[in-house]
Design a protein around this motif. Structure first.
Motif, PDB file in Angstrom:
ATOM      1  N   ARG A 298      -5.004  -2.797  -8.052  1.00 12.90           N
ATOM      2  CA  ARG A 298      -3.596  -3.074  -7.780  1.00 12.90           C
ATOM      3  C   ARG A 298      -3.470  -4.457  -7.155  1.00 12.90           C
TER       4      ARG A 298
ATOM      5  N   PHE B  95       2.283   1.702  -3.517  1.00  9.18           N
ATOM      6  CA  PHE B  95       1.228   2.183  -4.415  1.00  9.18           C
ATOM      7  C   PHE B  95       0.905   3.652  -4.147  1.00  9.18           C
ATOM      8  N   ARG B  96       0.923   4.021  -2.864  1.00 15.97           N
ATOM      9  CA  ARG B  96       0.585   5.406  -2.484  1.00 15.97           C
ATOM     10  C   ARG B  96       1.671   6.378  -2.944  1.00 15.97           C
ATOM     11  N   GLU B  97       2.943   5.976  -2.777  1.00 16.04           N
ATOM     12  CA  GLU B  97       4.044   6.867  -3.129  1.00 16.04           C
ATOM     13  C   GLU B  97       4.270   6.958  -4.632  1.00 16.04           C
ATOM     14  N   ASP B  98       3.882   5.917  -5.360  1.00 14.76           N
ATOM     15  CA  ASP B  98       4.028   5.932  -6.819  1.00 14.76           C
ATOM     16  C   ASP B  98       2.752   5.354  -7.444  1.00 14.76           C
ATOM     17  N   PRO B  99       1.789   6.198  -7.758  1.00 10.17           N
ATOM     18  CA  PRO B  99       0.504   5.723  -8.307  1.00 10.17           C
ATOM     19  C   PRO B  99       0.634   4.951  -9.608  1.00 10.17           C
TER      20      PRO B  99
ATOM     21  N   LYS C  82       0.831  -1.212   0.000  1.00 11.24           N
ATOM     22  CA  LYS C  82       0.000   0.000   0.000  1.00 11.24           C
ATOM     23  C   LYS C  82       0.860   1.255   0.000  1.00 11.24           C
ATOM     24  N   LYS C  83       1.975   1.199   0.750  1.00 16.86           N
ATOM     25  CA  LYS C  83       2.883   2.349   0.785  1.00 16.86           C
ATOM     26  C   LYS C  83       3.505   2.597  -0.589  1.00 16.86           C
TER      27      LYS C  83
END
Length: 432
Positions: free
Chosen positions: A346, A321-325, A318-319
């Motif tokens: 994802r 995915f959040r930092e690099d959409p 999740k981290k």
């Protein structure tokens, strides 16, 4: 130009001295042949722990790799043939962490068609999106490298594997059978004590003692039922005289033997009840305190270890995915358990392992120890684009294994389910 298809496997542990000859050699060669025959542009990525350096007691890591290649020359020859047709990439895991911090490996592996990327993680492009790929040991406290790339950084897991698991292999040669060599396949670690007791009973205990005890163990549940029946008859709850009858009255000699076994079992039961009645209160408080301590150290007993590990990878994904959409797939291995978790559009993908697994199966008889059944769950993942979707295919590879179980072990789990059903969809789609 990016490959049209990515293939992922991990945790091969080639060269692990504790497992002896690499068992899936035939299946891995067949897999390499299959990829070599494909027409599409392909990259095979081995997601860490390709080699079992930790289990080899040689100081120089490059010599370790050379010895592994020599012992598995046929396999590496096929790597070389396949590497001429497709790209084969390896990243470091924890068991072959030296790949990330010592020189000479890349040049040696390149001779066999294998491209080494000595980094903690790598990325690949698919349909203008990204795949994040790493071994996954950095999310495991026991195996995390505080300063990845530092040749002097050694996690606790190294000492456990090198000293305990490696030592177990040496001591396995001293046993009646070489069961101790499978210590590295016991997962999670909470099962080690139960696994050792099981193998002591079925493999190391004196056969004379084992087969003297066996009738009492087999008849224990039956004796308990007779004791309950006698109690109910004596208290007039049951208006019968069935449980008071002797087997010797119906079956001479054999019946007398059964009666003797049942009587001894009942005596043991009554003594156990008396012991529990006397020591129940202090034992309750002491055992509860011991269990709390063991759970804190995650040695034995119920533990949320697996759940916490899954949460760690879920949080890591999740981290990312959040930092690099633009990243839509997080690929890792390490835990030896393949899985696919879809979060919206994802995916977190665990590549599993190409090593032996041991499944705990409880005995059909009350006092007989559980049996640890060996199996393989060989598999690979394939990622590619199809129309306006990213496709993740999961494929299992069948492998037969000699059960290595004794007759008594097979008897104890007769008719029970031997293998876990893998609940991974054959195809997972990500909409673009």
């Amino acid at each position: 130009m990016s490959p049209k298809e990515y293939y992922f496997i991990s945790d091969l542990h080639i060269g692990d001295k504790t497992i002896g000859r690499y068992a899936p050699t035939k299946e891995l060669i067949a897999f390499l042949k299959e990829l070599k025959a494909r027409k599409n542009k392909i990259e095979l990525i081995i997601v860490g722990d390709a080699f079992g350096f930790w289990e080899i007691n040689i100081n120089e890591s490059l010599i370790k790799l050379k010895s592994i290649i020599k012992e598995h020359q046929i396999l590496f020859d096929y790597f070389k043939k396949t590497g001429k047709k497709i790209k084969i990439t390896i990243i470091p895991g924890n068991h072959d962490y030296d790949l990330a911090c010592q020189g000479g490996f890349g040049k040696l592996l390149q001779q066999y068609g294998i491209h080494l990327e000595p980094r903690r993680f790598i990325k690949r492009n698919i349909a203008n999106k990204k795949i994040w790929i790493e071994h996954g040991s950095q999310y495991d406290d026991v195996n995390r490298i505080a300063n990845f790339g530092d040749p002097n950084a050694t996690p606790i897991g190294y000492y456990i594997t090198n000293k305990i698991v490696g030592g177990a292999y040496k001591h396995a040669l001293l046993g009646k059978q070489k069961w101790l060599k499978d210590l590295g396949s016991v997962y999670p670690s909470e099962r080690i004590l139960g696994w050792m007791f099981s193998n002591y009973f079925y493999r190391e205990m004196s056969p004379i003692l084992r087969y003297i005890l066996l009738p009492f163990f087999l008849f224990f549940s039956f004796s308990f039922l007779i004791l309950m029946g006698l109690t109910l008859e004596k208290t007039k709850v049951l208006p019968t005289n069935f449980f008071a009858k002797r087997f010797g009255d119906y079956f001479p000699i054999l019946g007398d033997l059964i009666d003797a076994i049942v009587i001894i079992d009942i005596i043991v039961l009554l003594l156990s009840v008396a012991f529990i009645a006397i020591f129940a209160i202090p034992f309750f408080f002491i055992s509860r305190d011991v269990k709390k301590a063991f759970r804190r150290y995650e040695i034995v007993g119920p533990s949320d270890l697996n759940t916490r590990k899954e949460k760690a990878y879920l949080a890591a994904g999740k981290k990312i995915f959040r930092e690099d959409p633009s990243t839509v797939i997080f690929v890792h291995g390490h835990t030896h358990s393949a899985s696919v978790k879809k979060i919206d559009q994802r995916v977190i993908l665990n590549t599993g392992a190409w090593t032996k697994r041991l499944k705990k199966i409880t005995s059909r008889f009350l006092l007989l120890p559980a049996v640890y059944y060996p199996s393989f769950q060989l598999s690979y993942f394939k990622i590619y684009q199809q129309d306006k979707k990213i496709v993740i295919d999961y494929q299992q590879i069948a492998k037969k294994i000699n059960s290595e179980l004794t007759f008594l072990q097979r008897f104890a789990i007769f008719g029970k389910k031997k293998k876990d059903k893998v609940s991974i969809p054959q195809r997972t789609l990500i909409n673009l």
